[in-house]
Design an enzyme around this catalytic site. Structure first.
Site, PDB file in Angstrom:
ATOM      1  N   SER A   1     -12.618 -28.532   9.277  1.00 50.87           N
ATOM      2  CA  SER A   1     -12.537 -28.842   7.836  1.00 50.87           C
ATOM      3  C   SER A   1     -12.575 -27.529   6.951  1.00 50.87           C
ATOM      4  O   SER A   1     -11.963 -27.359   5.830  1.00 50.87           O
ATOM      5  CB  SER A   1     -13.684 -29.561   7.190  1.00 50.87           C
ATOM      6  OG  SER A   1     -14.767 -28.953   7.584  1.00 50.87           O
TER       7      SER A   1
ATOM      8  N   LYS B   1     -16.527 -21.188   1.904  1.00 49.39           N
ATOM      9  CA  LYS B   1     -16.362 -22.322   1.837  1.00 49.39           C
ATOM     10  C   LYS B   1     -16.654 -23.166   0.636  1.00 49.39           C
ATOM     11  O   LYS B   1     -17.730 -22.710   0.248  1.00 49.39           O
ATOM     12  CB  LYS B   1     -16.830 -23.158   3.130  1.00 49.39           C
ATOM     13  CG  LYS B   1     -15.945 -24.347   3.333  1.00 49.39           C
ATOM     14  CD  LYS B   1     -16.362 -25.054   4.677  1.00 49.39           C
ATOM     15  CE  LYS B   1     -15.750 -26.489   5.037  1.00 49.39           C
ATOM     16  NZ  LYS B   1     -16.386 -27.067   6.620  1.00 49.39           N
TER      17      LYS B   1
ATOM     18  N   SER C   1     -16.044 -27.863  12.627  1.00 55.00           N
ATOM     19  CA  SER C   1     -15.171 -27.446  11.567  1.00 55.00           C
ATOM     20  C   SER C   1     -14.871 -26.043  11.215  1.00 55.00           C
ATOM     21  O   SER C   1     -13.994 -25.411  10.468  1.00 55.00           O
ATOM     22  CB  SER C   1     -15.799 -28.108  10.218  1.00 55.00           C
ATOM     23  OG  SER C   1     -15.669 -29.358  10.099  1.00 55.00           O
TER      24      SER C   1
END
Ligand SMILES: [Zn+2]
Lengths: 480, 498
Positions: B156, B81, B180
């Protein structure tokens, strides 16, 4: 008389640590190339987390204990949020007691003899970086440079209650706190900016005025006096005193309203989530207590007892650890006359030091004096080998040359013994050079003084004027 | 050489490479080819480090040829990420404000992955600064759901889940502040874990909300997630909030060092007699399309010696308010540092006075980030701290206590990961409140600090449904035992056609 209330905020850099408060960078930034003693953590780079230096907690606990504070069992850190270019994260990690006391120390008391001063809290926080303006006139700069070397250096903030009612007590207090910090060995107070002090002053029932930017402890007293006068004058003229932050103008020795009007800032304090709450157990505190070095008050009691010094002499020595250490080293070399040694240090030796150095508290640096010198000098006095007046000039010479007193005295005596023949030699050569003056001198006392001056010049003032004058007279008499 | 190496699980990859069935180079070429082929549709990657990946693969192959040891994740393609720092690789948080930021250090988890010979293939898309539940708030555009490209991937960590689902990498790392990792894992039908707070180092994770978030793995199987955890979990001197992990309940950490047990966690599929608490509030609040799926899974569990009982968690009503108060408060402070003085993006300060320059810089945050900074500053401000921030913490403590008491009765708590199925891109983006509400099931674990995993449990109208399992503090192993047991009896593993 109008009552005055004064409180202090002292910031002390923990220069005794090896690394900064939250990262492994070296904490000594003095003289380093800008932005070299930095790392991702103290630059606040994204993703970095503060790593609390446990030693800093120990140092701050020592300071707290020395100032009579309770060391808290539960220690927390808070974020103080404000935007400023020298603050890498745009928040400062500090401590905060509004939601329960979690600073390292709190509720202390410092005894000043006649009264005592309350310590509201002792807390740990990080120093910001430094803004550097190439042009001394801040407004004339087109850009500002930032040096982050100082960012993250551990600071201990000591906040007093507004218990002072006169600047003199403030001075006494600052001397005592400074000496305490020196004795603890946590801060080299001689380093530039290692010890800073903000002051707040208010008249009774009046608004609080904060004075910042006082760079030397000597000016703290001056700033307070100025501020009291200013506020009293205003209140006599019935001008409203506003709660504000003023800056001490170092050059003009006045307090000035801060150029940027600082509104009541909302720092949006909240607990720092990256540093877990620290529980300092009884064991930690008792370990710290056993590790505490001798503090000024204890040392003073010992000085009174062991060396039979007067209260005043002991206080002057102990207010400056350097002097107290010098005294004890000297006594170790010559234990017979501690009182005589103390007097030589605090009156004669201190008398040779100029005020600037006294302000900087770097009393003995630059002087070539060592304990062995005073020890020998006092011994010579005790043995009647030297009188006090000569001893004084011997001392003054030692501070410049670092020679032993006996050597200096021998040299002085030697030049005295040689004196007459040396002076006679000088007179001989002057008489050869200044024939007309010699001729005049028989009638004219002014010409005689002229010859005397010439001889003094030649001997670089070492000739005794009385002896010289007599020799000149004798010589003139012989010529007739 | 098999044709679809890129579809393999992490476990299959390391075994295959170590056993000589294929080389790390062959595998990584297929992965890179796969990314090339599908990522223009999925938009999971924001940066692909081809050169770094190939070099690492070659070095693994060379060491294997030379008979040298390789790490436990040898050859496994991992995506990261883009809010986790990798030295010398751009890390942007999908924000314009960090457009050209290149970290000079590795996050602790990255160091662990590198030491274990995982191959880091690139950086993955996310909502700007991890603030969002759909990966639509990204400067790189939305990540698309591999099961239906018109739909959101969740967020996310949308890139982290979509990349694994689309077989662009075997496993990935995401971060989970309020769901997330789990939300996109549920929407994309992969396994995603939010570890116990303090279980995995956050050093190098660009903070959104420090007291809530954790880095965690996403994988195709529970075993893959376990393998990654064995590499990244544990105390880290760079994060003082990390705690000693409790891998296998019967062993102490001392035993493990003594006996040189290299794997910390296992995926034991023989777990029996599990006591399950089905959280009533979560299942009742879910879309029927979701709850139906969960109930049929529960039936399966009950038929396999598990005891399943409905239970209530009253404090859930405070969860969202508490979560958004704490998260935005911390975020407002964390994001204060972006002033473009030391790093950030190209923007010449020449001719600007500091205050003007600073506000211009800060204007480069996206709307959602601005919204959270403003809310966070508000709840922390002088008159409101007690009214919002302190009360949020009181609520958080209530939730923690209630959860604790529930774990006295149950091994695990279950419910849907998401109350709804994936929705169309753009459908909720203009309604922040509706968007915040879909986090209701996931924020509980962050508030309580407990571990939670989302695993595929079925499909509804051809959209994935995820089951969330929560365990007690530091009981990751329980979670893995239960999850791999469920995985065995409810096998729904499929691959989307892209
Ligand atoms: Zn540093």
């Amino acid at each position: 008389m109008v009552e005055v209330k004064i409180g202090l905020e002292i910031h002390c850099q923990l220069t005794g640590l090896n690394s900064k408060l939250f990262c492994p960078c070296q904490c000594d930034y003095q003289g380093e190339v800008p932005n070299t003693t930095v790392c991702p953590i103290c630059l606040g780079l994204p993703g970095t987390l503060p790593l609390l230096n446990k030693m800093a907690v120990a140092f701050a606990s020592m300071i707290s204990l020395a100032l009579g504070c309770k060391v808290q069992e539960r220690i927390m850190f808070y974020r103080k949020n404000y935007f400023y270019p020298d603050l890498p994260k745009n928040f400062q990690i500090t401590q905060y007691n509004a939601y329960g006391i979690t600073s390292i120390g709190a509720e202390g008391k410092v005894d000043l003899g006649a009264k005592s001063i309350g310590i509201r809290r002792v807390q740990l926080e990080e120093d910001p970086g430094r803004l550097i303006y190439e042009n001394a006139d801040v407004n004339a700069n087109f850009y500002t440079l930032i040096d982050y070397n100082r960012a993250g250096v551990a600071l201990v903030e000591i906040v007093t209650e507004p218990d002072f009612d006169n600047p003199k007590d403030v001075r006494l207090f600052l001397d005592k706190v400074t000496s305490t910090i020196e004795h603890l060995g946590v801060c080299d107070i001689k380093l530039d900016g290692s010890l800073r002090c903000d002051v707040n002053v208010s008249l009774k029932e009046g608004k609080k005025v904060e004075i910042k930017n006082i760079n030397s402890f000597g000016d703290v007293e001056k700033a307070i006096r100025y501020e009291i006068t200013r506020q009293k004058t205003m209140s006599i003229r019935e001008i409203e005193i506003k709660s504000e932050t003023r800056h001490w103008d170092d050059a003009r020795k006045v307090t000035m309203q801060s150029r940027t009007k600082e509104e009541e800032q909302d720092y949006r304090y909240f607990p720092e989530p990256d540093i877990p709450t620290i529980i300092l157990g009884d064991q930690f505190i008792s370990t710290i207590k056993t590790k505490m070095p001798e503090l000024p008050d204890e040392r003073k009691i010992r000085f009174l007892k062991d060396y039979a010094l007067s209260d005043h002499v002991a206080k002057v020595l102990i207010d400056n650890k350097e002097l107290a250490d010098f005294f004890e080293s000297t006594v170790k070399l010559y234990p017979s006359s501690p009182n005589e040694i103390a007097h030589w240090i605090i009156s004669d030796l201190l008398g040779l030091i100029d005020d600037i150095k006294k302000e900087e508290r770097s009393l003995l640096s630059g002087l070539r004096i060592e304990p062995k010198h005073i020890a020998e000098l006092v011994k010579m006095i005790d043995q009647n080998k030297i009188n006090r007046n000569i001893a004084k000039s011997v001392l003054s010479q030692i501070t410049r040359t670092g020679e032993m007193p006996s050597y200096v005295l021998d040299k002085m005596n030697a030049s005295l013994i040689d004196n007459e023949s040396k002076i006679a030699e000088a007179i001989d050569s002057i008489f050869e050079l200044e024939i007309s003056a010699v001729r005049d001198a028989k009638q004219n006392p002014n010409a005689m003084n002229f010859l005397l001056g010439k001889v003094m010049q030649m001997t670089r003032g070492r000739a005794d004027p009385k002896i010289t004058l007599n020799l000149i007279k004798a010589r003139l008499a012989k010529m007739e | 050489m098999p044709n679809h190496l890129y579809r393999l699980t992490a476990n299959q990859v390391t075994c295959g490479i170590k056993n000589g069935q294929f080389s790390a180079q062959e595998y990584i070429f297929q992965i890179l080819e796969r990314i090339e082929k599908v990522d223009n549709k999925v938009n999971a990657f924001v940066l692909v480090d081809k050169q770094g990946a190939i070099e690492k693969a070659l070095s693994i192959d060379k060491r294997l040829r030379d008979g040298e040891a390789v790490g436990e994740l040898a050859g496994v393609a991992v995506g990261i990420k883009d809010n986790i720092c990798i030295k010398d690789l751009k890390t942007t948080c999908a924000s314009n404000i960090l457009e050209s930021y290149i970290p000079p250090y590795d996050a602790s988890v990255i160091r662990s992955l590198k030491e274990n010979d995982a191959i880091i293939v690139g950086k993955l898309n996310l909502d700007e600064f991890a603030m969002g539940s759909t990966t639509e708030f990204s400067r790189y555009g939305p990540t698309r759901n591999p099961w239906n490209l018109e739909y959101v991937a969740g967020g996310s960590s949308g890139g982290s889940a979509a990349s694994v689902a689309a077989s662009e990498c075997a496993v990935s790392l995401g971060s989970d502040t309020g769901g997330s990792i789990r939300c996109p894992s549920s929407f994309c039908s992969v396994v995603g874990l939010k570890p116990t707070y303090g279980c995995v180092s956050r050093s190098g994770l660009i903070s959104y909300s420090n007291s809530l978030e954790q880095i965690g793995p996403v994988g195709k199987t529970v075993l893959d997630v376990v393998m990654v955890m064995n590499s990244i979990a544990g105390i880290d001197e760079n994060d003082q909030t990390t705690k000693p992990i409790r891998p296998i309940a019967t062993l102490t950490s001392e035993d493990i060092t003594k006996s040189n047990i290299s794997s910390k966690y296992t995926a034991d599929q023989n777990k029996r007699n599990i006591t399950i608490g089905l959280v009533k509030e979560l299942i009742e609040g879910a879309d029927p399309a979701v709850s139906k799926c969960i109930y049929s899974a529960v039936d399966l569990f009950e038929g396999s010696d598990c005891k399943c009982e409905e239970t209530s968690m009253k404090s859930i009503q405070y969860a969202l308010a508490s979560y958004y108060t704490i998260a935005t408060a911390e975020a407002s402070s964390n994001l204060a540092r972006y002033d473009n003085i030391r790093y950030g993006f190209e923007y010449d300060p020449e001719g600007y006075e500091w205050n003007t320059y600073f506000s211009n810089v800060r204007n480069n945050f996206g709307d959602e980030v601005k919204r959270r900074i403003i809310i966070g500053s508000y709840v922390l401000s002088a008159g409101y701290y007690g009214k919002y921030y302190l009360r949020a913490h009181i609520a958080r403590e209530m939730i923690r206590q209630e959860i604790k008491s529930l774990f006295e009765r149950f091994d695990v708590l279950i419910g849907p990961t998401m109350p709804i199925l994936p929705f169309k891109i753009g459908q909720k983006i203009d309604d922040p409140l509706k968007m915040y509400q879909i986090d209701i099931d996931t924020v509980i674990a962050n508030l309580a600090g407990i571990p939670a995993i989302s695993m595929p449990i079925g499909f509804s109208n051809s959209f994935p449904v995820g089951l969330q399992i929560m365990a007690d503090d530091m009981c990751e192993q329980t979670l893995f035992d239960v999850a791999s047991f469920f995985e065995k009896i409810v096998d729904v593993r499929r691959s989307p056609e892209i």
